[in-house]
Design an enzyme around this catalytic site. Structure first.
Site, short mmCIF file in Angstrom:
data_model
loop_
_atom_site.label_atom_id
_atom_site.label_comp_id
_atom_site.label_asym_id
_atom_site.label_seq_id
_atom_site.Cartn_x
_atom_site.Cartn_y
_atom_site.Cartn_z
N GLY A 1 -1.43 -1.32 6.33
CA GLY A 1 -1.46 -2.53 7.13
C GLY A 1 -2.82 -3.20 7.07
O GLY A 1 -3.49 -3.18 6.03
N HIS A 2 -3.23 -3.74 8.21
CA HIS A 2 -4.45 -4.54 8.27
C HIS A 2 -5.68 -3.63 8.30
O HIS A 2 -6.07 -3.10 9.34
CB HIS A 2 -4.38 -5.43 9.52
N VAL B 1 -13.63 -3.65 0.72
CA VAL B 1 -13.03 -2.31 0.76
C VAL B 1 -12.25 -2.19 2.07
O VAL B 1 -12.78 -2.55 3.14
CB VAL B 1 -14.10 -1.22 0.66
N GLY B 2 -11.02 -1.73 1.99
CA GLY B 2 -10.19 -1.58 3.18
C GLY B 2 -10.23 -0.17 3.73
O GLY B 2 -11.13 0.62 3.44
N THR C 1 0.87 -1.17 0.00
CA THR C 1 0.00 0.00 0.00
C THR C 1 0.91 1.22 0.00
O THR C 1 1.98 1.20 0.61
CB THR C 1 -0.88 0.00 1.26
N1 GLY Z 1 -4.39 -1.17 4.36
C1 GLY Z 1 -4.79 -1.63 3.10
C2 GLY Z 1 -5.91 -2.56 3.13
O1 GLY Z 1 -6.09 -3.29 4.10
O2 GLY Z 1 -6.64 -2.61 2.17
#
Ligand code: GLY
Length: 307
Positions: A230-231, A207-208, A178
């Site tokens: 990240g997460h 969608v993040g 990312t």
């Molecule tokens: N931080 C990017 C995602 O989890 O989509």
């Protein structure tokens, strides 16, 4: 709260007339690929710095830096973005102006070369903050953007990673990539931008945090600009970018990043990284992952990078 989860941090605490800091994603990048990621971040920071040195805005600088990273196939954004469970690219991006608090984003967007440019157009040309999927495509086409041939944006590495993650019956973003940028310009304006392909083997339509204002991106001239990585599921739950910029009211950019990532880890067990440009031009970053490539340039001559 303990900061034990924080694996590394960096800061440039001195106020700066202008400054820019970019990241290439928190994760667990193999040692042999790290130099590519650091070099890509250095090129992006230099491109953004050229905008700032010429008197350009923080908003133009972060867009330019993120476009450079989107065009670099090493990163999980634009060309080189990861593949979802259907083997397709779906892109998320957002940008925010700290002076006006205006923001724009796109999510679950099929291949377009530079999603961050479409996010900027959503900000300035639509009545909305975030457009998704087919609606985002129609808006982009009406604004003159061209759809990309998916084959021109899918890399062999992305295909290999999808196969590896499918074999584990998982979805993950350990491969990092990312991208994001934060900047302060000579007029004291801050801005942030973030772009990603999300998680490898994610469900179609997932969608993040990256396109979500307050989670992946936030900017406010009274505090700071922040881009996170990240997460995404964890970051959305703690509004990581807004939490981090708010923390700069009482502490340095570096400490704000450390404290907010430690809080996220403690409350959600999620890991990631954050970069910050303070309203005074100071810079800071932290990560709770093994790696996060980054690069910074300031008007006082600082040129720093790492992972
Ligand atoms: N931080 C990017 C995602 O989890 O989509």
């Amino acid at each position: 709260m303990t900061e034990d989860a924080v694996t590394a941090s960096w800061g440039h605490a001195s106020p700066c007339t202008w400054s820019i800091l970019v990241h290439g994603g928190a994760g667990d990048i193999a040692a042999e690929r790290l130099p590519l990621h650091i070099a890509g971040c250095e090129r992006a920071a230099a491109a953004g710095a050229a905008v700032l040195a010429a008197g350009g805005s923080a908003l133009d600088a972060v867009q330019r830096a993120v476009e450079v990273l989107e065009d670099d196939p090493s990163f999980n954004a634009g060309t080189g973005a990861c593949l979802n469970a259907d083997g397709a690219i779906e892109l998320d991006a957002s940008i925010m102006d700290g002076t006006t608090l205006t923001a724009g984003g796109v999510c679950a967007l099929p291949p377009f070369k530079n999603p961050i440019a479409i996010a900027r157009r959503v900000m300035i040309r639509s009545r909305h903050v975030l457009l998704a999927g087919d609606g985002a495509v129609r808006f982009a086409l009406a604004e003159g953007f061209e759809r990309a041939d998916p084959e021109s944006m899918i890399t062999e590495l992305a295909r290999t990673r999808l196969e590896a993650v499918r074999a584990k019956d998982a979805a993950e973003n350990k491969s990092g990539g990312t991208v994001g940028a934060v900047a302060r310009d000579a007029s004291g304006r801050v801005a942030a931008a973030t772009s990603t392909g999300g998680m490898v083997n994610k469900l179609a339509g997932r969608v993040g945090d990256s396109p979500i204002v307050g989670a992946g991106t936030y900017a406010d001239d009274t505090t700071a600009a922040c881009s996170t990585t990240g997460h995404g599921e964890a970051m959305m739950r703690v509004c990581l970018a807004k939490t981090t910029t708010d923390a700069t009211r009482t502490t340095s950019a570096e400490t704000a990043a450390r404290v907010s990532l430690a809080m996220m880890h403690e409350r959600t067990q999620g890991v990631g990284g954050a970069i910050i440009a303070g309203r005074d031009g100071s810079l800071g970053l932290a990560r709770t992952t093994r790696t996060m490539s980054w690069a910074a340039v300031t008007n006082d001559g600082t040129r720093a990078s790492g992972a």
